[in-house]
Scaffold this motif. Structure first.
Motif, PDB file in Angstrom:
ATOM      1  N   UNK A  31       0.859  -1.190   0.000  1.00 34.14           N
ATOM      2  CA  UNK A  31       0.000   0.000   0.000  1.00 34.14           C
ATOM      3  C   UNK A  31       0.900   1.247   0.000  1.00 34.14           C
ATOM      4  N   UNK A  32       0.285   2.387  -0.247  1.00 29.64           N
ATOM      5  CA  UNK A  32       1.044   3.643  -0.324  1.00 29.64           C
ATOM      6  C   UNK A  32       0.488   4.640   0.678  1.00 29.64           C
ATOM      7  N   UNK A  33       1.380   5.271   1.435  1.00 27.31           N
ATOM      8  CA  UNK A  33       1.044   6.394   2.312  1.00 27.31           C
ATOM      9  C   UNK A  33       1.761   7.629   1.777  1.00 27.31           C
ATOM     10  N   UNK A  34       0.997   8.638   1.488  1.00 26.01           N
ATOM     11  CA  UNK A  34       1.587   9.871   0.960  1.00 26.01           C
ATOM     12  C   UNK A  34       1.753  10.894   2.081  1.00 26.01           C
ATOM     13  N   UNK A  35       2.686  11.816   1.878  1.00 28.31           N
ATOM     14  CA  UNK A  35       2.898  12.840   2.894  1.00 28.31           C
ATOM     15  C   UNK A  35       3.704  14.004   2.361  1.00 28.31           C
ATOM     16  N   UNK A  36       3.907  14.985   3.231  1.00 29.04           N
ATOM     17  CA  UNK A  36       4.759  16.133   2.887  1.00 29.04           C
ATOM     18  C   UNK A  36       5.514  16.571   4.143  1.00 29.04           C
ATOM     19  N   UNK A  37       6.680  17.132   3.918  1.00 29.32           N
ATOM     20  CA  UNK A  37       7.520  17.638   5.004  1.00 29.32           C
ATOM     21  C   UNK A  37       7.940  19.055   4.650  1.00 29.32           C
ATOM     22  N   UNK A  38       7.873  19.943   5.628  1.00 26.89           N
ATOM     23  CA  UNK A  38       8.233  21.342   5.424  1.00 26.89           C
ATOM     24  C   UNK A  38       9.476  21.653   6.247  1.00 26.89           C
ATOM     25  N   UNK A  39      10.511  22.182   5.567  1.00 28.66           N
ATOM     26  CA  UNK A  39      11.748  22.507   6.271  1.00 28.66           C
ATOM     27  C   UNK A  39      12.176  23.934   5.942  1.00 28.66           C
ATOM     28  N   UNK A  40      12.965  24.515   6.851  1.00 27.66           N
ATOM     29  CA  UNK A  40      13.619  25.810   6.628  1.00 27.66           C
ATOM     30  C   UNK A  40      15.122  25.577   6.562  1.00 27.66           C
ATOM     31  N   UNK A  41      15.774  26.377   5.723  1.00 25.98           N
ATOM     32  CA  UNK A  41      17.232  26.359   5.724  1.00 25.98           C
ATOM     33  C   UNK A  41      17.744  27.723   5.298  1.00 25.98           C
ATOM     34  N   UNK A  42      18.961  28.005   5.639  1.00 28.61           N
ATOM     35  CA  UNK A  42      19.512  29.328   5.396  1.00 28.61           C
ATOM     36  C   UNK A  42      19.825  29.521   3.926  1.00 28.61           C
ATOM     37  N   UNK A  43      19.571  30.707   3.376  1.00 33.96           N
ATOM     38  CA  UNK A  43      19.963  31.004   1.994  1.00 33.96           C
ATOM     39  C   UNK A  43      21.458  30.785   1.826  1.00 33.96           C
ATOM     40  N   UNK A  44      21.829  30.245   0.689  1.00 33.25           N
ATOM     41  CA  UNK A  44      23.225  29.908   0.460  1.00 33.25           C
ATOM     42  C   UNK A  44      23.531  28.475   0.818  1.00 33.25           C
ATOM     43  N   UNK A  45      22.617  27.838   1.575  1.00 37.23           N
ATOM     44  CA  UNK A  45      22.766  26.427   1.893  1.00 37.23           C
ATOM     45  C   UNK A  45      21.652  25.662   1.194  1.00 37.23           C
ATOM     46  N   UNK A  46      22.006  24.661   0.453  1.00 41.32           N
ATOM     47  CA  UNK A  46      20.997  23.908  -0.290  1.00 41.32           C
ATOM     48  C   UNK A  46      20.149  23.086   0.669  1.00 41.32           C
ATOM     49  N   UNK A  47      18.917  22.814   0.254  1.00 36.93           N
ATOM     50  CA  UNK A  47      18.069  21.927   1.034  1.00 36.93           C
ATOM     51  C   UNK A  47      18.583  20.506   0.946  1.00 36.93           C
ATOM     52  N   UNK A  48      18.159  19.632   1.846  1.00 32.62           N
ATOM     53  CA  UNK A  48      18.720  18.282   1.892  1.00 32.62           C
ATOM     54  C   UNK A  48      18.353  17.417   0.698  1.00 32.62           C
TER      55      UNK A  48
END
Length: 842
Positions: A31-48
């Motif tokens: 089966x499939x469980x969908x989701x979303x995650x919201x993160x903050x990071x500093x400008x100049x640093x790429x998101x994960x």
């Protein structure tokens, strides 16, 4: 085996996490469980991005191999959509988890950060197979796995008492709490989530010289103190009882990741601090502070301020600041509109009437509606008597002519004689304080409650220790003209210097910041995030440990801002320790405090348990409304369980360990006692702190209204200084005030402390509307919010009532410090003059 301090919330979580990595996501029966995650990071640093992976735990189906909830296959952060706001980049990632058909509903997830940067995880939402949305309020930093050695776990917003925890989550719950306690050894690293206690042994720095040595506060009968969060830095070479300090001011002093400012908050805090400190950064301003250390006129002090609400950093200044300020903060500083960057905003105390602060009515009003309204009390015995039994020198002849036709007996019987007492606790310290350029007295101020409920000061006694006798006392009486009026103004200034130090060190710092920190630590160590009480308390602890750590680094330390600006100087924190001896948790309850100070009468028939003596006491009247709203909201609580018992025991015996044997601690043996304890704690963290903090700039932003120290004693007749006073009383008054540097520094400090940040969340609000899945709790919380809106309207109506003179006073400052501001859903921050944040966040 990995030591406890480096282990994650589950000792075999890494193994659990790895066990599914090789499984294929393409199996048809998943089966499939969908989701979303919201993160903050500093400008100049790429998101994960794909460098971060997530797995979810079932809360309904047990994995027989681990005894914990079944794990999903791994999902990676991808399909991220980003936007920038106020120097912060926010990215929302969509996820898809493959799970076994009987997986059930998610109860927790683990996230592993293989990226080289940390990021701030705001929230997550998962959509269960039955389409139910399951929310996670995370709001914590997630550090690279190469540092933490184990992934992070987050639990859903569903609350469970310990006995009701699903079997799938029980071990995770216990292991998470164990890991958060650590082993009490070693220096804490930035990425470690360890909560432990320590004494205030990090205020001094004897390695750079004996003048920077400070005693350890806490752990002794002579210098008791609440505990702070442990950092574990090495000891000083010169004093093994003192923890070493960073070589320079360090905004990254250790606090656990869950307690650290968000990127947005940190950016705003540093930006506000720099903006308020331009006088010390700009060469032209620094030159003025050094070459002309004294203000020569009140007009010159008035010239420090601009009537423009916002200040722009002009182009010429931008170039000068480029070498001092990081690029992102410099951009923030240049966003404001027109104004003069060399000037402070105009404080409210002088906005409508430059001279209102000098009036006796305003002097008395601020004891009821200013920033230190918790010290004044109704006098029980005349003349006032100290703890040593020595009577005050104020006589009947001094005051009876000022009691509107009443004699002292009548006035006392009608509860109309009040005292602002800064005598007993100061006298033992004055010989040490008055050895430098500071000239301080211990003061008693008597006031009479007039028929219109305004307070009229009737006498001020200023005392000094003496070698030949117990003390030397001088009594000053109100006067409108001549040398007597000048002496009266000087006496009021000395009282205000006493009150300013007491306010900052005791009312503000000790009675809110310091006493709450042990509750934060104990809550994280003993109450699972799944515990309903943890859910209730969590927003009221936001940023408190980080603010306190910054205070120890910049404000409270040897040579820090408070030592430079307040009259006790090097003994500021010793004085705070002395007043902690008087502190009682039960008396932090507003009704009990008002009854103790004889500003209310006990009345068990009223919901608050007390009847306020007169309606025109803005702090007391508005405060009781807010207090009752909080207490009513706490009625949702059930009785205490084993986690609550462990929490309360640790607070009493460790967090406030120097008070462990006090008889006034509640026994946590009933629902009523739990309600009372949490009401006090939430009141202290929200309304009490707001009432004594966010009005600081309005009143103390203009230093003559609340001087922080005096550099001259009041001269005796026949002396050279008395002749100076006769020639020009204003000039003498200005020479008595702090020097330009100290005035500018204290003004900059109270501007920063009085500002709301744009991510502030106010009483009756939460950052997420899905902070719990308990619909009954959400309904009660909505009722709490509606009650606060009613209180707001009451405050508006009271401020419109012309008969309530203390709500405005001669300075025309409306009393809004207890205005919850629940309608302010989106706050842009700043000197709003109202609003009760949930927590001690600045």
């Amino acid at each position: 085996m990995m030591s406890t301090q480096h282990r994650g919330p589950c000792s075999d979580l890494q193994e659990c996490f790895s066990s599914v990595q090789s499984a294929s996501h393409a199996q048809a029966n998943h089966a499939i469980i969908k989701g979303k995650i919201v993160i903050d990071h500093s400008p100049g640093q790429s998101g994960p991005g794909k460098s971060a992976s997530v797995q979810i735990f079932s809360c309904t189906k047990v994995d027989p191999g681990t005894g914990k909830g079944k794990l999903s296959h791994i999902a990676y952060l991808k399909n991220g959509k980003s936007h920038k706001h106020n120097g912060t980049k926010t990215t929302t990632y969509k996820l898809k988890f493959y799970v076994e058909p009987d997986f059930g509903n998610p109860g927790a997830f683990v996230i592993e950060n293989q990226h080289k940067y940390k990021f701030f995880l705001q929230a997550a939402t998962l959509r269960a197979p039955d389409k139910q949305a399951i929310h996670f309020d995370c709001r914590s930093w997630v550090y690279p796995i190469k540092l933490t050695k184990t992934p992070r776990i987050f639990f859903s917003n569903k609350s469970y008492l310990p006995s009701e925890t699903p079997s799938t989550l029980k071990d995770l719950r216990k292991q998470e709490l164990i890991s958060l306690r650590g082993d009490g050894i070693g220096e804490r690293k930035e990425w470690e989530r360890i909560y432990d206690y320590d004494y205030y042994n990090d205020l001094g720095d004897p390695d750079i010289g004996p003048e920077h040595a400070r005693p350890v506060l806490g752990g002794s009968e002579s210098l008791p103190y609440p505990r702070r969060g442990r950092t574990g830095r090495p000891k000083c070479r010169a004093d093994l009882s003192t923890e070493s300090r960073p070589e320079k001011i360090n905004l990254d002093i250790y606090v656990p990741p869950d307690e650290r400012f968000s990127p947005k908050k940190l950016s705003e805090f540093i930006g506000n601090s720099i903006r308020a400190s331009l006088h010390f950064l700009i060469p032209e301003a620094k030159s003025l502070l050094e070459k002309d250390p004294h203000f020569r006129s009140f007009d010159e002090i008035r010239g420090m301020f601009s009537s423009n609400k916002s200040r722009k950093v002009e182009g010429w200044l931008t170039k000068k600041l480029q070498k001092l300020v990081p690029e992102q903060l410099l951009k923030q500083l240049t966003r404001a509109s027109k104004g003069d960057p060399m000037k402070f905003p105009e404080p409210q105390i002088i906005a409508n009437n430059d001279l209102a602060w000098m009036e006796d009515e305003e002097f008395g009003r601020q004891m009821l509606a200013g920033i230190n309204p918790t010290r004044i009390r109704c006098l029980e015995v005349f003349p006032p008597k100290g703890k040593n039994g020595k009577m005050s020198s104020i006589t009947l002849a001094d005051i009876e002519g000022s009691l509107d036709g009443l004699d002292i007996t009548q006035a006392m019987n009608q509860w109309r004689i009040y005292i602002l007492d800064h005598h007993d606790y100061l006298m033992p310290f004055l010989s040490r304080i008055n050895t430098s350029s500071v000239c301080a007295y211990a003061s008693r101020t008597l006031l009479f409650l007039r028929s219109d409920a305004t307070l009229k000061p009737v006498a001020i006694e200023l005392s000094l220790p003496s070698i030949s006798s117990d003390e030397v006392n001088r009594v000053f009486l109100p006067a409108k003209e001549g040398i007597e009026a000048a002496l009266w103004q000087l006496a009021k200034a000395h009282v205000l210097a006493n009150d300013s130090a007491y306010h900052q060190l005791v009312t503000h710092w000790l009675h809110t910041h310091a006493v709450v920190e042990p509750f934060v630590i104990a809550t994280r160590r003993q109450l699972s995030v799944m515990h309903p009480v943890h859910r209730l308390l969590d927003p009221h602890f936001k940023d408190t440990m980080h603010v306190n750590a910054l205070a120890r680094s910049i404000l409270l330390n040897a040579g820090g801002i408070l030592e430079k600006t307040l009259f006790p100087g090097k003994i500021c924190m010793e004085l705070s320790s002395e007043l902690y001896k008087e502190w009682r948790f039960d008396e932090q309850a507003l009704p009990k405090d008002l009854i103790k100070r004889r500003l209310a009468l006990e009345d068990s028939d009223l919901p608050t348990g007390c009847q306020i003596l007169f309606q025109d006491y803005p702090y007391g009247l508005d405060g009781l409304d807010v207090w009752l709203a909080i207490m009513t909201w706490m009625m949702i609580l059930s009785s205490a369980d084993e986690e609550i018992q462990a929490w309360w025991k640790e607070i009493r015996e460790v967090g406030h360990g120097d008070k462990r044997n006090a008889s006034w601690w509640f026994e946590m043996n009933s629902r009523d006692n739990l309600i009372q304890a949490l009401t006090i704690l939430i009141w202290t963290s929200s309304a009490l702190h707001a009432s004594v903090n966010f009005g600081q700039y309005a009143y103390a932003g203009y230093p003559p209204n609340r001087p922080t120290l005096c550099r001259k004693f009041i001269p005796d007749e026949g002396t050279h200084e008395f002749a100076e006073l006769l020639i020009d009383s204003d000039k003498y008054y200005l020479k008595m005030l702090p020097e330009r540097f100290a005035i500018t520094l204290s003004t900059a400090l109270v501007e920063v402390l009085s500002r709301h940040t744009s991510d502030e969340v106010y009483l009756g609000q939460r950052q997420s509307s899905e902070w719990t899945d308990d619909q009954e709790v959400l309904l009660k919380f909505e009722e709490f919010g509606e009650k606060l809106k009613e209180i707001e309207q009451k405050i508006v109506e009271r401020n419109r009532n012309a008969r309530l003179k203390n709500r405005w006073g001669p300075a025309k400052i409306a009393y809004k410090l207890m205005h919850p501001d629940t309608s302010n859903v989106k706050n842009d921050g700043g000197l709003t003059g109202k609003g009760i944040p949930n927590s001690i966040s600045i």
